[in-house]
Write an enzyme that holds these catalytic residues in place. Structure first.
Site, PDB file in Angstrom:
ATOM      1  CE  LYS A  22      -1.819   2.280   4.002  1.00 44.19           C
ATOM      2  NZ  LYS A  22      -1.783   3.022   4.310  1.00 44.19           N
ATOM      3  CG  ASN A  23       2.356   2.902   3.475  1.00 39.89           C
ATOM      4  OD1 ASN A  23       1.351   3.873   2.904  1.00 39.89           O
ATOM      5  ND2 ASN A  23       2.875   2.755   4.843  1.00 39.89           N
ATOM      6  CB  CYS A 115      -5.725  10.860  12.217  1.00 42.64           C
ATOM      7  SG  CYS A 115      -3.692  10.188  12.015  1.00 42.64           S
ATOM      8  NE  ARG A 120       0.506  10.104  10.041  1.00 43.46           N
ATOM      9  CZ  ARG A 120       0.440   9.223   9.691  1.00 43.46           C
ATOM     10  NH1 ARG A 120      -1.075   8.812   9.600  1.00 43.46           N
ATOM     11  NH2 ARG A 120       0.968   8.812   8.280  1.00 43.46           N
ATOM     12  CG  ASP A 304       3.435   1.839   9.513  1.00 45.68           C
ATOM     13  OD1 ASP A 304       2.854   2.479   9.569  1.00 45.68           O
ATOM     14  OD2 ASP A 304       3.616   2.361   7.877  1.00 45.68           O
ATOM     15  NE  ARG A 396      -6.213   4.845   5.943  1.00 45.60           N
ATOM     16  CZ  ARG A 396      -6.023   4.759   6.760  1.00 45.60           C
ATOM     17  NH1 ARG A 396      -5.901   4.511   7.982  1.00 45.60           N
ATOM     18  NH2 ARG A 396      -4.742   5.583   5.727  1.00 45.60           N
TER      19      ARG A 396
HETATM   20  C1  UD1 Z   1       4.459   7.571   5.974  1.00 46.26           C
HETATM   21  C2  UD1 Z   1       3.077   5.856   5.993  1.00 46.26           C
HETATM   22  C3  UD1 Z   1       3.190   5.550   7.540  1.00 46.26           C
HETATM   23  C4  UD1 Z   1       3.924   5.096   9.164  1.00 46.26           C
HETATM   24  C5  UD1 Z   1       4.946   6.130   8.603  1.00 46.26           C
HETATM   25  C6  UD1 Z   1       6.357   6.297   9.499  1.00 46.26           C
HETATM   26  C7  UD1 Z   1       2.307   6.197   4.279  1.00 46.26           C
HETATM   27  C8  UD1 Z   1       1.130   6.178   3.205  1.00 46.26           C
HETATM   28  N1  UD1 Z   1       2.366   6.411   5.487  1.00 46.26           N
HETATM   29  O1  UD1 Z   1       3.366   8.444   6.703  1.00 46.26           O
HETATM   30  O2  UD1 Z   1       2.364   4.455   7.286  1.00 46.26           O
HETATM   31  O3  UD1 Z   1       3.508   5.451  10.008  1.00 46.26           O
HETATM   32  O4  UD1 Z   1       5.266   6.947   7.188  1.00 46.26           O
HETATM   33  O5  UD1 Z   1       6.919   5.235   8.968  1.00 46.26           O
HETATM   34  O6  UD1 Z   1       3.292   6.236   3.259  1.00 46.26           O
HETATM   35  N2  UD1 Z   1       5.958  16.003  10.323  1.00 46.26           N
HETATM   36  C9  UD1 Z   1       5.752  16.454  10.703  1.00 46.26           C
HETATM   37  N3  UD1 Z   1       5.749  17.486  10.028  1.00 46.26           N
HETATM   38  C10 UD1 Z   1       5.962  16.859   8.387  1.00 46.26           C
HETATM   39  C11 UD1 Z   1       5.503  15.392   7.964  1.00 46.26           C
HETATM   40  C12 UD1 Z   1       5.951  14.046   9.058  1.00 46.26           C
HETATM   41  O7  UD1 Z   1       6.229  16.855  12.075  1.00 46.26           O
HETATM   42  O8  UD1 Z   1       5.766  17.980   7.872  1.00 46.26           O
HETATM   43  C13 UD1 Z   1       5.925  14.583  11.807  1.00 46.26           C
HETATM   44  C14 UD1 Z   1       4.985  13.304  11.841  1.00 46.26           C
HETATM   45  O9  UD1 Z   1       3.847  13.901  12.470  1.00 46.26           O
HETATM   46  C15 UD1 Z   1       5.265  12.060  12.689  1.00 46.26           C
HETATM   47  C16 UD1 Z   1       6.521  11.692  11.979  1.00 46.26           C
HETATM   48  O10 UD1 Z   1       7.013  12.854  11.249  1.00 46.26           O
HETATM   49  O11 UD1 Z   1       5.393  12.240  13.496  1.00 46.26           O
HETATM   50  C17 UD1 Z   1       7.094  10.590  10.524  1.00 46.26           C
HETATM   51  O12 UD1 Z   1       5.700  10.820   9.823  1.00 46.26           O
HETATM   52  P1  UD1 Z   1       6.139  10.357   8.186  1.00 46.26           P
HETATM   53  O13 UD1 Z   1       7.447  10.243   8.336  1.00 46.26           O
HETATM   54  O14 UD1 Z   1       6.041  11.955   6.806  1.00 46.26           O
HETATM   55  O15 UD1 Z   1       5.006   9.762   7.460  1.00 46.26           O
HETATM   56  P2  UD1 Z   1       3.497   9.656   6.400  1.00 46.26           P
HETATM   57  O16 UD1 Z   1       4.453  10.072   5.331  1.00 46.26           O
HETATM   58  O17 UD1 Z   1       2.394  10.477   7.242  1.00 46.26           O
END
Ligand code: UD1
Length: 419
Positions: A22-23, A115, A120, A304, A396
């Site tokens: 999925k990811n 969420c 996030r 995850d 999902r």
């Molecule tokens: C992706 C995965 C999700 C997984 C996560 C961490 C997908 C669709 N989803 O989510 O399944 O759990 O990686 O491996 O691939 N953060 C900020 N600011 C930002 C972006 C992130 O503060 O602009 C923080 C987030 O709140 C979180 C951390 O960084 O605490 C990790 O987030 P991120 O690696 O961006 O996760 P996702 O890409 O949302």
């Protein structure tokens, strides 16, 4: 609404085939926005988030078809608005921001809300795109971005965000000049996206390391691409073999991308053997034992898989300490596991799990995708009947999970919530 009803206590035995990731599929599908010609994707899992992505692509001007794991996308004249209705159901919708800015110089993407697993934010995506020449305003809940062409830049992420790395990687492919991205996410799904983009004509180096270099090209062409298998789904089924005391052979398992999970499952007493026909998993002769684990960006232990490992450790000998360092609110499964008889104490970002002799079935509520998976695992091992409610979270991210589990001996069925 539907529930999963599980009669637990049966060891699972047999073979399970791991679905496409999925990811990896979400950003790769979104990268269609960058293409000048049609693309074909295979090994695409049939999941709610995938259908949301295809709907979004249609709205953005990329008509799609989906049949038997095969998606065909034909990019046409693009539209710039990702509506709130779709974004609120799937945060990954924000991955269209980089591609839209690169192609159109304008994007209006609904701001993803909070969420269940934490705030996030997308601040890291936005500040990195600003370094490439984009400007953003927040208007009526929408991120309104514009630029007069993206320029290559040197960007250092404060944290190796997965989505942020993917958004920037896509944007940089069509930017003018070279982009250097430092402290990027090294997740296998980022590598799969880079491989797809390279197949389409992008010039990318360093994916899989913490520095990625991208030389912008004028245009990208479509190609046919097979999505990598899902390492989190695979890890969940390995845990299913362990928690039920059974033996499963996983076909199409991305073994080489799963080091941290394999290390912890083995430390917890499981035998996991790579064979020519797949990966065989079962509890070792000494039974399961407690382990300590801390979630980290790849190549560390994936957040995850935290909830699923916790379910397993509830039935291990001794104590385990689980530290969740990626998301601030990712212990929603704890109170439900406790309702099934688990002994877990929470203190801030840490959970102390003391192994118990057995879990007892109970009605439980799924709160997010991986929490749902941990409750299914606990239900498979528990004595008696477990009813997992709100399984739309599970849908999902897991393709026909109950069908795959039934085929290896689980008593699990999907029923309407009011049945
Ligand atoms: C992706 C995965 C999700 C997984 C996560 C961490 C997908 C669709 N989803 O989510 O399944 O759990 O990686 O491996 O691939 N953060 C900020 N600011 C930002 C972006 C992130 O503060 O602009 C923080 C987030 O709140 C979180 C951390 O960084 O605490 C990790 O987030 P991120 O690696 O961006 O996760 P996702 O890409 O949302």
């Amino acid at each position: 609404m539907e529930n999963l009803v599980i009669e637990g206590g049966l060891p699972l035995r047999g073979e399970i085939s791991v679905s496409g990731s999925k990811n990896a599929a979400l950003p790769i599908l979104m990268a269609s926005i960058l293409l000048n010609g049609p693309a074909v994707f295979t090994n695409v899992p049939d999941l709610r988030d995938i259908h949301t992505t295809l709907r979004l692509l249609e709205i953005l001007g990329c008509p799609c078809s989906f049949r038997n794991g095969r998606v065909e996308v034909s990019p046409g004249p693009l539209q710039s608005e990702a509506p709130y209705d779709l974004v609120k159901t799937m945060r990954a919708s924000v991955l269209c921001l980089g591609p839209l800015l690169a192609r159109l110089g304008v994007a209006r993407v609904a701001m993803p809300g909070g969420c269940a697993i934490g705030a996030r934010p997308v601040n890291l995506h936005l500040s990195a795109l600003e370094r490439m020449g984009a400007e953003f305003e927040l208007e009526e809940g929408y991120i309104h971005g514009k630029c007069a062409g993206l320029r290559g830049a040197h960007i250092q992420f404060d944290f190796p965000t997965v989505g942020g790395t993917e958004n920037l990687l896509m944007a940089a492919c069509l930017a003018e000049g070279e982009t250097v991205l430092e402290n990027v996410a090294r997740e296998p799904e980022v590598v799969d996206l880079a491989r797809f983009l390279i197949r389409c004509g992008a010039e990318i180096e360093g994916h899989g390391s913490s520095v990625i270099r991208v030389r912008g090209v004028r245009a990208l062409n479509g190609c046919e691409y097979a999505i990598m298998p899902d390492r989190i789904e695979a890890g969940t089924f390995l845990a299913a073999a362990g928690i039920t005391g059974g033996e499963l052979l996983l076909r199409n398992c991305p073994y080489d991308d799963m080091d941290a999970v394999l290390i912890k499952l083995r430390e917890a007493g499981m035998d996991i053997i790579q064979r020519a026909d797949g990966v065989l998993a079962r509890p070792g002769s000494g039974g399961l034992r407690g382990v300590d684990v801390s979630t980290r960006p790849h190549p560390g232990f994936p957040t995850d898989m935290q909830a699923q490992l916790m379910a397993l450790l509830c039935l291990a000998d001794g104590s385990s300490m689980i530290d969740e360092t990626i998301f601030e609110n990712r212990f929603m499964h704890v109170q439900e596991l406790v309702r099934m008889g688990a002994d877990i104490r929470l203190s801030g970002s840490a959970a102390m799990v003391r192994g118990v002799e057995h879990l007892a079935g109970a009605p439980v509520m799924a709160s997010d995708l991986r929490a749902s998976a941990s409750l299914v695992l606990a239900g498979l091992a528990a004595r008696g009947k477990t009813v997992v409610q709100r399984i739309y979270h599970l849908d999902r991210g897991y393709e026909r999970m109950e069908v795959k589990l039934q085929a290896v001996g689980a008593r699990i069925r999907r029923v309407p919530a009011d049945a």
